[in-house]
Design a protein around this motif. Structure first.
Motif, PDB file in Angstrom:
ATOM      1  N   THR A  26       0.762  -1.353  -0.098  1.00 56.36           N
ATOM      2  CA  THR A  26       0.039   0.001  -0.058  1.00 56.36           C
ATOM      3  C   THR A  26       1.018   1.128  -0.137  1.00 56.36           C
ATOM      4  OG1 THR A  26      -1.652   1.141   1.155  1.00 56.36           O
ATOM      5  CG2 THR A  26      -0.259  -0.095   2.429  1.00 56.36           C
ATOM      6  N   SER A  27       0.462   2.092  -0.618  1.00 59.62           N
ATOM      7  CA  SER A  27       1.167   3.535  -0.833  1.00 59.62           C
ATOM      8  C   SER A  27       0.924   4.346   0.386  1.00 59.62           C
ATOM      9  CB  SER A  27       0.774   4.264  -2.178  1.00 59.62           C
ATOM     10  OG  SER A  27      -0.590   4.549  -2.183  1.00 59.62           O
ATOM     11  N   ILE A  28      -0.105   3.972   1.244  1.00 57.36           N
ATOM     12  CA  ILE A  28      -0.481   4.814   2.420  1.00 57.36           C
ATOM     13  C   ILE A  28      -0.116   3.999   3.583  1.00 57.36           C
ATOM     14  CG2 ILE A  28      -2.003   6.352   1.373  1.00 57.36           C
ATOM     15  CD1 ILE A  28      -4.301   4.527   2.216  1.00 57.36           C
ATOM     16  N   PHE A  29       0.992   3.251   3.700  1.00 54.24           N
ATOM     17  CA  PHE A  29       1.290   2.334   4.963  1.00 54.24           C
ATOM     18  C   PHE A  29       1.330   3.135   6.219  1.00 54.24           C
ATOM     19  CE2 PHE A  29       3.206  -1.208   6.961  1.00 54.24           C
ATOM     20  CZ  PHE A  29       4.221  -0.763   7.582  1.00 54.24           C
ATOM     21  N   SER A  30       1.877   4.463   6.049  1.00 54.43           N
ATOM     22  CA  SER A  30       2.295   5.106   7.278  1.00 54.43           C
ATOM     23  C   SER A  30       0.771   5.402   8.135  1.00 54.43           C
ATOM     24  CB  SER A  30       2.664   6.439   7.062  1.00 54.43           C
ATOM     25  OG  SER A  30       2.134   7.352   6.229  1.00 54.43           O
ATOM     26  N   ILE A  31      -0.217   5.465   7.549  1.00 54.94           N
ATOM     27  CA  ILE A  31      -1.475   5.693   8.403  1.00 54.94           C
ATOM     28  C   ILE A  31      -2.220   4.527   8.893  1.00 54.94           C
ATOM     29  CG2 ILE A  31      -2.003   7.602   6.835  1.00 54.94           C
ATOM     30  CD1 ILE A  31      -4.484   6.220   5.721  1.00 54.94           C
ATOM     31  N   TYR A  32      -1.680   3.180   8.619  1.00 52.35           N
ATOM     32  CA  TYR A  32      -2.156   2.065   9.106  1.00 52.35           C
ATOM     33  C   TYR A  32      -1.633   1.827  10.537  1.00 52.35           C
ATOM     34  CZ  TYR A  32      -4.639   0.616   4.972  1.00 52.35           C
ATOM     35  OH  TYR A  32      -5.674   0.586   3.919  1.00 52.35           O
ATOM     36  N   THR A  33      -2.430   1.364  11.583  1.00 54.07           N
ATOM     37  CA  THR A  33      -1.929   0.882  12.401  1.00 54.07           C
ATOM     38  C   THR A  33      -1.649  -0.590  12.310  1.00 54.07           C
ATOM     39  OG1 THR A  33      -3.000   2.235  14.170  1.00 54.07           O
ATOM     40  CG2 THR A  33      -2.328  -0.118  15.174  1.00 54.07           C
ATOM     41  N   MET A  34      -0.313  -0.952  12.569  1.00 49.34           N
ATOM     42  CA  MET A  34       0.125  -2.385  12.264  1.00 49.34           C
ATOM     43  C   MET A  34       0.089  -3.090  13.686  1.00 49.34           C
ATOM     44  SD  MET A  34       0.459  -2.133   9.033  1.00 49.34           S
ATOM     45  CE  MET A  34       1.063  -3.813   8.710  1.00 49.34           C
ATOM     46  N   GLY A  35      -0.078  -4.444  13.428  1.00 53.59           N
ATOM     47  CA  GLY A  35       0.053  -5.402  14.477  1.00 53.59           C
ATOM     48  C   GLY A  35       0.524  -6.843  14.360  1.00 53.59           C
ATOM     49  N   TRP A  36       1.017  -7.250  15.392  1.00 60.90           N
ATOM     50  CA  TRP A  36       1.280  -8.777  15.342  1.00 60.90           C
ATOM     51  C   TRP A  36       0.465  -9.618  16.114  1.00 60.90           C
ATOM     52  CZ3 TRP A  36       4.330 -10.993  11.706  1.00 60.90           C
ATOM     53  CH2 TRP A  36       5.510 -10.293  11.118  1.00 60.90           C
ATOM     54  N   TYR A  37      -0.479 -10.670  15.594  1.00 58.62           N
ATOM     55  CA  TYR A  37      -1.031 -11.377  16.344  1.00 58.62           C
ATOM     56  C   TYR A  37      -0.571 -13.026  16.351  1.00 58.62           C
ATOM     57  CZ  TYR A  37      -4.796  -7.915  16.610  1.00 58.62           C
ATOM     58  OH  TYR A  37      -5.685  -6.639  16.673  1.00 58.62           O
ATOM     59  N   ARG A  38      -0.861 -13.692  17.544  1.00 64.25           N
ATOM     60  CA  ARG A  38      -0.420 -15.120  17.317  1.00 64.25           C
ATOM     61  C   ARG A  38      -1.435 -16.264  17.661  1.00 64.25           C
ATOM     62  NH1 ARG A  38       3.904 -15.251  22.041  1.00 64.25           N
ATOM     63  NH2 ARG A  38       2.617 -15.145  23.877  1.00 64.25           N
ATOM     64  N   GLN A  39      -1.618 -17.378  17.215  1.00 64.90           N
ATOM     65  CA  GLN A  39      -2.382 -18.330  17.433  1.00 64.90           C
ATOM     66  C   GLN A  39      -1.955 -19.643  17.587  1.00 64.90           C
ATOM     67  OE1 GLN A  39      -5.863 -18.488  14.803  1.00 64.90           O
ATOM     68  NE2 GLN A  39      -7.111 -19.439  16.245  1.00 64.90           N
ATOM     69  N   ALA A  40      -2.025 -20.004  18.786  1.00 69.96           N
ATOM     70  CA  ALA A  40      -1.290 -21.366  19.375  1.00 69.96           C
ATOM     71  C   ALA A  40      -2.459 -22.440  18.840  1.00 69.96           C
ATOM     72  CB  ALA A  40      -0.766 -21.489  20.631  1.00 69.96           C
ATOM     73  N   PRO A  41      -2.077 -23.966  18.745  1.00 70.22           N
ATOM     74  CA  PRO A  41      -3.107 -24.845  18.515  1.00 70.22           C
ATOM     75  C   PRO A  41      -3.990 -24.761  19.753  1.00 70.22           C
ATOM     76  CG  PRO A  41      -0.924 -25.600  18.099  1.00 70.22           C
ATOM     77  CD  PRO A  41      -0.662 -24.263  18.578  1.00 70.22           C
ATOM     78  N   GLY A  42      -5.336 -24.736  19.264  1.00 70.68           N
ATOM     79  CA  GLY A  42      -6.517 -24.740  20.378  1.00 70.68           C
ATOM     80  C   GLY A  42      -6.707 -23.599  21.269  1.00 70.68           C
ATOM     81  N   LYS A  43      -6.018 -22.643  20.825  1.00 69.12           N
ATOM     82  CA  LYS A  43      -6.131 -21.336  21.339  1.00 69.12           C
ATOM     83  C   LYS A  43      -6.572 -20.265  20.507  1.00 69.12           C
ATOM     84  CE  LYS A  43      -2.799 -22.197  25.233  1.00 69.12           C
ATOM     85  NZ  LYS A  43      -1.630 -21.321  25.669  1.00 69.12           N
ATOM     86  N   GLN A  44      -7.250 -19.244  21.065  1.00 71.31           N
ATOM     87  CA  GLN A  44      -7.681 -18.050  20.247  1.00 71.31           C
ATOM     88  C   GLN A  44      -6.634 -17.100  19.803  1.00 71.31           C
ATOM     89  OE1 GLN A  44     -10.663 -16.035  22.543  1.00 71.31           O
ATOM     90  NE2 GLN A  44     -12.285 -17.064  21.575  1.00 71.31           N
ATOM     91  N   ARG A  45      -6.768 -16.381  18.796  1.00 67.60           N
ATOM     92  CA  ARG A  45      -5.792 -15.679  18.318  1.00 67.60           C
ATOM     93  C   ARG A  45      -5.664 -14.433  19.652  1.00 67.60           C
ATOM     94  NH1 ARG A  45      -5.870 -13.946  12.133  1.00 67.60           N
ATOM     95  NH2 ARG A  45      -5.967 -16.240  11.898  1.00 67.60           N
ATOM     96  N   GLU A  46      -4.247 -14.016  19.474  1.00 68.60           N
ATOM     97  CA  GLU A  46      -4.536 -12.958  20.514  1.00 68.60           C
ATOM     98  C   GLU A  46      -3.298 -11.707  19.997  1.00 68.60           C
ATOM     99  OE1 GLU A  46      -2.408 -14.186  24.097  1.00 68.60           O
ATOM    100  OE2 GLU A  46      -0.712 -15.170  22.822  1.00 68.60           O
ATOM    101  N   LEU A  47      -3.509 -10.738  20.491  1.00 69.41           N
ATOM    102  CA  LEU A  47      -2.560  -9.540  20.254  1.00 69.41           C
ATOM    103  C   LEU A  47      -1.088  -9.910  20.848  1.00 69.41           C
ATOM    104  CD1 LEU A  47      -2.141  -6.732  18.716  1.00 69.41           C
ATOM    105  CD2 LEU A  47      -3.147  -5.774  20.988  1.00 69.41           C
ATOM    106  N   VAL A  48      -0.293  -9.778  20.155  1.00 65.39           N
ATOM    107  CA  VAL A  48       1.041  -9.518  20.655  1.00 65.39           C
ATOM    108  C   VAL A  48       1.425  -8.307  20.656  1.00 65.39           C
ATOM    109  CG1 VAL A  48       3.478 -10.451  20.289  1.00 65.39           C
ATOM    110  CG2 VAL A  48       1.484 -12.014  19.605  1.00 65.39           C
ATOM    111  N   ALA A  49       1.669  -7.323  19.742  1.00 70.03           N
ATOM    112  CA  ALA A  49       2.183  -6.166  19.872  1.00 70.03           C
ATOM    113  C   ALA A  49       1.468  -5.289  18.716  1.00 70.03           C
ATOM    114  CB  ALA A  49       3.508  -5.961  19.501  1.00 70.03           C
ATOM    115  N   ALA A  50       1.287  -4.002  18.813  1.00 64.30           N
ATOM    116  CA  ALA A  50       0.829  -2.970  17.719  1.00 64.30           C
ATOM    117  C   ALA A  50       1.593  -1.585  17.914  1.00 64.30           C
ATOM    118  CB  ALA A  50      -0.506  -2.726  18.008  1.00 64.30           C
ATOM    119  N   ILE A  51       1.652  -1.157  16.572  1.00 64.29           N
ATOM    120  CA  ILE A  51       2.379   0.261  16.528  1.00 64.29           C
ATOM    121  C   ILE A  51       1.550   1.116  15.591  1.00 64.29           C
ATOM    122  CG2 ILE A  51       3.571  -0.780  14.625  1.00 64.29           C
ATOM    123  CD1 ILE A  51       5.915   0.958  15.597  1.00 64.29           C
ATOM    124  N   THR A  52       1.476   2.185  15.988  1.00 65.83           N
ATOM    125  CA  THR A  52       0.514   3.244  15.328  1.00 65.83           C
ATOM    126  C   THR A  52       1.400   3.876  14.263  1.00 65.83           C
ATOM    127  OG1 THR A  52       1.159   5.131  16.742  1.00 65.83           O
ATOM    128  CG2 THR A  52      -1.007   3.751  17.263  1.00 65.83           C
TER     129      THR A  52
END
Length: 115
Positions: A26-52
Motif C-alpha cells: 500500500t502507498s499509504i502504509f504510514s496511516i495504518y496501525t500495524m499489529g502482530w497477532y499469534r495463534q497457538a493450537p487450540g487457542k484463540q488468536r491474541e494480540l502480541v504487539a501493535a504500533i500506530t
C-alpha cells in the motif's frame, strides 16, 4: 485491498531470537496501525504487539521486555524482534493492518520454540 506478506519464522531453541517481517502493498502504509497477532493450537488468536503510524506501541503482558515492534514507513514494512523466546511463544504469527474500518491479515508464519 492490502496484501501483507510475512517472513522470518522458523524453529529456534528456547532463549534464542527471531525477527519477523511483514511487507505491505500500500502507498499509504504510514496511516495504518500495524499489529502482530499469534495463534497457538487450540487457542484463540491474541494480540502480541501493535504500533500506530506515529510510532506508539503496546504489547501483551506476556511479551513485554522480550519483544519489540517497529516499522519502516519508507519500506512499507513492520518488524517484530523476539528475544528470550520461550516454548509458550510457539504459534502461527499473523501480521495485521488496521485503518478505520479496514482490516487486513497476512497468511501467517510459524514460530516454533524448542525447549
Amino acid at each position: 485491498q492490502v496484501q501483507l506478506v510475512e517472513s522470518g519464522g522458523g524453529l529456534v531453541q528456547a532463549g534464542g531470537s527471531l525477527r519477523l517481517s511483514c511487507a505491505a502493498s500500500t502507498s499509504i502504509f504510514s496511516i495504518y496501525t500495524m499489529g502482530w497477532y499469534r495463534q497457538a493450537p487450540g487457542k484463540q488468536r491474541e494480540l502480541v504487539a501493535a504500533i500506530t503510524g506515529g510510532g506508539n506501541t503496546n504489547y501483551a503482558e506476556s511479551v513485554k521486555g522480550r519483544f519489540t515492534i517497529s516499522r519502516d514507513n519508507a519500506k512499507n514494512t513492520v518488524y517484530l524482534q523476539m528475544n528470550s523466546l520461550k516454548s509458550e511463544d510457539t504459534a502461527v504469527y499473523y501480521c495485521n493492518a488496521l485503518w478505520d474500518w479496514r482490516r487486513y491479515w497476512g497468511q501467517g508464519t510459524q514460530v516454533t520454540v524448542s525447549s
